[in-house]
Design an enzyme around this catalytic site. Sequence first.
Site, PDB file in Angstrom:
ATOM      1  N   LEU A  41      50.443 -51.266  42.175  1.00  0.00           N
ATOM      2  CA  LEU A  41      49.981 -50.518  40.996  1.00  0.00           C
ATOM      3  C   LEU A  41      51.145 -49.942  40.185  1.00  0.00           C
ATOM      4  O   LEU A  41      50.972 -48.965  39.455  1.00  0.00           O
ATOM      5  CB  LEU A  41      48.989 -49.404  41.394  1.00  0.00           C
ATOM      6  CG  LEU A  41      47.708 -49.885  42.086  1.00  0.00           C
ATOM      7  CD1 LEU A  41      46.783 -48.712  42.391  1.00  0.00           C
ATOM      8  CD2 LEU A  41      46.960 -50.906  41.220  1.00  0.00           C
ATOM      9  N   ALA A  82      52.805 -61.108  41.257  1.00  0.00           N
ATOM     10  CA  ALA A  82      53.534 -59.842  41.059  1.00  0.00           C
ATOM     11  C   ALA A  82      55.004 -60.087  40.786  1.00  0.00           C
ATOM     12  O   ALA A  82      55.663 -60.795  41.543  1.00  0.00           O
ATOM     13  CB  ALA A  82      53.395 -58.985  42.314  1.00  0.00           C
ATOM     14  N   SER A 125      58.600 -69.212  35.725  1.00  0.00           N
ATOM     15  CA  SER A 125      58.750 -68.947  34.293  1.00  0.00           C
ATOM     16  C   SER A 125      59.597 -70.005  33.601  1.00  0.00           C
ATOM     17  O   SER A 125      60.479 -70.618  34.211  1.00  0.00           O
ATOM     18  CB  SER A 125      59.443 -67.589  34.159  1.00  0.00           C
ATOM     19  OG  SER A 125      59.891 -67.406  32.852  1.00  0.00           O
ATOM     20  N   TYR A 149      66.438 -62.310  35.328  1.00  0.00           N
ATOM     21  CA  TYR A 149      65.008 -62.618  35.503  1.00  0.00           C
ATOM     22  C   TYR A 149      64.831 -64.108  35.816  1.00  0.00           C
ATOM     23  O   TYR A 149      64.171 -64.483  36.797  1.00  0.00           O
ATOM     24  CB  TYR A 149      64.237 -62.244  34.234  1.00  0.00           C
ATOM     25  CG  TYR A 149      62.817 -62.749  34.243  1.00  0.00           C
ATOM     26  CD1 TYR A 149      61.884 -62.218  35.112  1.00  0.00           C
ATOM     27  CD2 TYR A 149      62.416 -63.777  33.384  1.00  0.00           C
ATOM     28  CE1 TYR A 149      60.582 -62.696  35.138  1.00  0.00           C
ATOM     29  CE2 TYR A 149      61.112 -64.252  33.402  1.00  0.00           C
ATOM     30  CZ  TYR A 149      60.206 -63.712  34.278  1.00  0.00           C
ATOM     31  OH  TYR A 149      58.914 -64.194  34.312  1.00  0.00           O
ATOM     32  N   LYS A 153      63.553 -65.951  39.447  1.00  0.00           N
ATOM     33  CA  LYS A 153      62.439 -66.892  39.583  1.00  0.00           C
ATOM     34  C   LYS A 153      62.909 -68.212  40.204  1.00  0.00           C
ATOM     35  O   LYS A 153      62.236 -68.799  41.050  1.00  0.00           O
ATOM     36  CB  LYS A 153      61.791 -67.145  38.216  1.00  0.00           C
ATOM     37  CG  LYS A 153      61.020 -65.960  37.678  1.00  0.00           C
ATOM     38  CD  LYS A 153      59.757 -65.736  38.502  1.00  0.00           C
ATOM     39  CE  LYS A 153      58.931 -64.586  37.988  1.00  0.00           C
ATOM     40  NZ  LYS A 153      57.740 -64.319  38.802  1.00  0.00           N
ATOM     41  N   HIS A 198      56.153 -57.186  24.827  1.00  0.00           N
ATOM     42  CA  HIS A 198      55.792 -58.541  24.408  1.00  0.00           C
ATOM     43  C   HIS A 198      55.324 -58.597  22.954  1.00  0.00           C
ATOM     44  O   HIS A 198      54.705 -57.664  22.443  1.00  0.00           O
ATOM     45  CB  HIS A 198      54.719 -59.115  25.344  1.00  0.00           C
ATOM     46  CG  HIS A 198      55.267 -59.394  26.707  1.00  0.00           C
ATOM     47  ND1 HIS A 198      55.013 -58.598  27.780  1.00  0.00           N
ATOM     48  CD2 HIS A 198      56.102 -60.365  27.136  1.00  0.00           C
ATOM     49  CE1 HIS A 198      55.658 -59.070  28.837  1.00  0.00           C
ATOM     50  NE2 HIS A 198      56.328 -60.148  28.469  1.00  0.00           N
ATOM     51  N   PHE A 217      63.357 -59.435  16.319  1.00  0.00           N
ATOM     52  CA  PHE A 217      64.680 -59.428  16.931  1.00  0.00           C
ATOM     53  C   PHE A 217      65.458 -60.693  16.564  1.00  0.00           C
ATOM     54  O   PHE A 217      65.434 -61.680  17.287  1.00  0.00           O
ATOM     55  CB  PHE A 217      64.561 -59.272  18.446  1.00  0.00           C
ATOM     56  CG  PHE A 217      63.930 -57.972  18.865  1.00  0.00           C
ATOM     57  CD1 PHE A 217      64.337 -56.771  18.292  1.00  0.00           C
ATOM     58  CD2 PHE A 217      62.917 -57.935  19.813  1.00  0.00           C
ATOM     59  CE1 PHE A 217      63.757 -55.565  18.665  1.00  0.00           C
ATOM     60  CE2 PHE A 217      62.330 -56.743  20.189  1.00  0.00           C
ATOM     61  CZ  PHE A 217      62.750 -55.559  19.611  1.00  0.00           C
ATOM     62  N   ASP A 294      67.570 -63.692  24.828  1.00  0.00           N
ATOM     63  CA  ASP A 294      66.556 -64.531  24.176  1.00  0.00           C
ATOM     64  C   ASP A 294      67.057 -65.959  23.952  1.00  0.00           C
ATOM     65  O   ASP A 294      68.163 -66.170  23.449  1.00  0.00           O
ATOM     66  CB  ASP A 294      66.163 -63.941  22.809  1.00  0.00           C
ATOM     67  CG  ASP A 294      65.045 -62.930  22.919  1.00  0.00           C
ATOM     68  OD1 ASP A 294      64.404 -62.867  23.988  1.00  0.00           O
ATOM     69  OD2 ASP A 294      64.818 -62.198  21.941  1.00  0.00           O
TER      70      ASP A 294
HETATM   71  N1  UFG Z   1      60.097 -60.294  19.806  1.00  0.00           N
HETATM   72  C1  UFG Z   1      60.319 -59.671  18.600  1.00  0.00           C
HETATM   73  N2  UFG Z   1      59.863 -58.396  18.443  1.00  0.00           N
HETATM   74  C2  UFG Z   1      59.215 -57.727  19.435  1.00  0.00           C
HETATM   75  C3  UFG Z   1      59.004 -58.374  20.670  1.00  0.00           C
HETATM   76  C4  UFG Z   1      59.460 -59.655  20.808  1.00  0.00           C
HETATM   77  O1  UFG Z   1      60.909 -60.221  17.691  1.00  0.00           O
HETATM   78  O2  UFG Z   1      58.841 -56.563  19.221  1.00  0.00           O
HETATM   79  C5  UFG Z   1      60.565 -61.680  19.963  1.00  0.00           C
HETATM   80  C6  UFG Z   1      61.550 -61.825  21.103  1.00  0.00           C
HETATM   81  O3  UFG Z   1      62.848 -61.511  20.679  1.00  0.00           O
HETATM   82  C7  UFG Z   1      61.332 -63.280  21.476  1.00  0.00           C
HETATM   83  C8  UFG Z   1      59.847 -63.521  21.203  1.00  0.00           C
HETATM   84  O4  UFG Z   1      59.459 -62.475  20.315  1.00  0.00           O
HETATM   85  O5  UFG Z   1      62.077 -64.084  20.636  1.00  0.00           O
HETATM   86  C9  UFG Z   1      58.993 -63.454  22.426  1.00  0.00           C
HETATM   87  O6  UFG Z   1      59.313 -62.269  23.149  1.00  0.00           O
HETATM   88  P1  UFG Z   1      58.413 -61.691  24.307  1.00  0.00           P
HETATM   89  O7  UFG Z   1      59.038 -60.419  24.772  1.00  0.00           O
HETATM   90  O8  UFG Z   1      56.990 -61.629  23.878  1.00  0.00           O
HETATM   91  O9  UFG Z   1      58.492 -62.805  25.430  1.00  0.00           O
HETATM   92  P2  UFG Z   1      59.759 -63.551  26.085  1.00  0.00           P
HETATM   93  O10 UFG Z   1      59.836 -64.905  25.447  1.00  0.00           O
HETATM   94  O11 UFG Z   1      60.972 -62.704  26.062  1.00  0.00           O
HETATM   95  O12 UFG Z   1      59.320 -63.639  27.596  1.00  0.00           O
HETATM   96  C10 UFG Z   1      58.020 -64.069  27.989  1.00  0.00           C
HETATM   97  C11 UFG Z   1      57.719 -63.493  29.359  1.00  0.00           C
HETATM   98  C12 UFG Z   1      58.657 -64.052  30.367  1.00  0.00           C
HETATM   99  C13 UFG Z   1      58.663 -65.566  30.293  1.00  0.00           C
HETATM  100  C14 UFG Z   1      58.930 -66.055  28.896  1.00  0.00           C
HETATM  101  C15 UFG Z   1      58.798 -67.550  28.860  1.00  0.00           C
HETATM  102  O13 UFG Z   1      57.840 -62.061  29.351  1.00  0.00           O
HETATM  103  O14 UFG Z   1      58.244 -63.607  31.637  1.00  0.00           O
HETATM  104  O15 UFG Z   1      57.991 -65.463  28.006  1.00  0.00           O
HETATM  105  O16 UFG Z   1      58.965 -68.068  27.561  1.00  0.00           O
HETATM  106  F1  UFG Z   1      59.642 -66.034  31.080  1.00  0.00           F
END
Ligand code: UFG
Length: 337
Positions: A41, A82, A125, A149, A153, A198, A217, A294
Amino acid sequence: MSETNSLGSRVLLIGGAGYVGSHMLRNLLTCGITPIVFDNLSSGFRRFIPKGVPFVKGDLRQLADIRKVLKKFKIDCILHFASAIVVSESVSDPGRYYENNVLSFINLIQAMREADVQQMIFSSSAAVYAAPKKLPIAEDALLGPNTAYGHSKLMCEQILRDVAAAHKDFSFVVFRYFNVAGAYDQGGIGENHDPETHLIPLILKAALGEKKSVQVFGDDYPTVDGTCIRDFIHVDDVCDAHFLALKNLTKSARNQTFNLGNQKGFSVKQVIDAVKKVTGQDFKVQICPPRAGDNPKLIADFCKAKEILGWKPQRSLEKMIASAWAWEKNRKAGLLA
Ligand code: UFG
């Protein structure tokens, strides 16, 4: 999703109170399968586990916790959801990722071996891949994570392969998730991280007026509009794949690794536009510096899952956004606990 678990097996959901785990739980219950849920949790919610489902609060980092569960219940198959999942956080705090994801995994494997549990479906992932030379990315593409990360994995994947090679009765399936999004078709649960990092939930919070703006970003990547490209997959499509894996775990899917994605890429800006369209809301968008770790472009090739499991994603980006929007609105209105 009409398939039931043909194994008639007892399933343990680790992380069953979290985002993907709680969706798998609902999907299993709908098919008449009641698993046991194990969760610490730390990021999951007790209220995501319906009454009548056996729940054990425990932490995989403590070998004794998982040993106790596997001793108490006769488990056939473990679905392991998890983990710590924030790619950028793993760059600044790698220790947390190795402890949460790898140390825990070693404990889990040890407890499984002791209790003679022979099957696992593991949530890995897309972060395990090296910056792709070719898109979409197939499972045999070059591996080479650029974050702790992704390394965590990949280490778990390797442990599974080694265990399966050493113990012939052991079977696993690895799923490499791309960007999971959306919420349960029938409502009641959804993505609820704290803090949320996310993309889609953050855009929806801006659409709801809970955030002043959406931060983008980086807009100087070598992509169509300079923002990163991701392949989004509906959480219920991910659950469908797990069902098929359960069914085929000791057969065609045995010891296989599969991508779970849509084979379609959307840029961050395209996702923002899609949210505006689905929700009918406008909000501010702010360009910010790139985020650590990223990858500019991630798009899955899902042919292997299609061929071996008969899996195909059914739900579009619009459907992911619409279902997540319904969940966010109910959450904001306090309609959910
Ligand atoms: N992003 C933004 N602004 C935000 C949040 C995210 O521009 O406020 C961008 C990030 O920079 C990235 C994209 O949106 O380019 C996706 O970002 P997320 O944080 O939504 O997801 P990630 O791609 O970083 O990661 C997710 C999961 C991981 C997995 C990955 C696989 O969290 O566990 O997808 O593609 F490994």
